[in-house]
Motif scaffolding. Sequence first.
Motif, short mmCIF file in Angstrom:
data_model
loop_
_atom_site.label_atom_id
_atom_site.label_comp_id
_atom_site.label_asym_id
_atom_site.label_seq_id
_atom_site.Cartn_x
_atom_site.Cartn_y
_atom_site.Cartn_z
N LEU A 1 0.60 -1.27 -0.01
CA LEU A 1 -0.14 -0.08 0.10
C LEU A 1 0.93 1.32 -0.12
N THR B 1 1.92 5.05 0.47
CA THR B 1 1.71 6.36 1.33
C THR B 1 2.56 7.36 1.01
N ARG C 1 3.17 7.52 -2.58
CA ARG C 1 1.77 7.52 -3.34
C ARG C 1 1.62 8.64 -4.35
N ARG D 1 -7.25 4.05 -2.64
CA ARG D 1 -5.82 3.40 -2.20
C ARG D 1 -4.96 3.06 -3.78
#
Length: 164
Positions: A114, A116, A120, A147
């Motif tokens: 994921l 961040t 991101r 996400r």
Amino acid sequence: MSVLGNLTRRLGHHRWFGAAARLLVPADRLVGRVTKGRVVALGLVPSLVITTTGRRSGKPRSNPLLYVPDGDGYVVVGSNWGQQHQPSWALNLIAEPRAEVAVKGRRVPVRAELATGAERDRLWRLLVTEWPAYQTYLERAGGREIRVFRLVPTDASDGSHPGG
């Protein structure tokens, strides 16, 4: 890029496009399965089929997704066409980050990371360059966190990825 691909990117901003595309996902899954991942999204945009483990069922769940390459990995986004709820595949990756992708007919075990912060932001810019409508989807999502995942190829020798 093809004329049809460019047209698809322009139409992607329209609300009706997302609704129509959601109706076509089952057919896209079938085409992806029959072609062993060689044809996804009619070849209009770079696409893969991700197979996650269902967080409730424990069963393999496959979904076609647009992706952008990033080094040896694949970047995907849980935009869900701008809907206000998270896509199931993204929730599945949060619960179990091991998955498998079929890209251009090749099956690759991956681990989802994921994204961040600054990473991101960097990956988001890559995604929006490929599919500008993601910016529109962000506005439609009503404040929901969209996400962004980087799918990193892993060693398949343990046989623990979905479908393997």
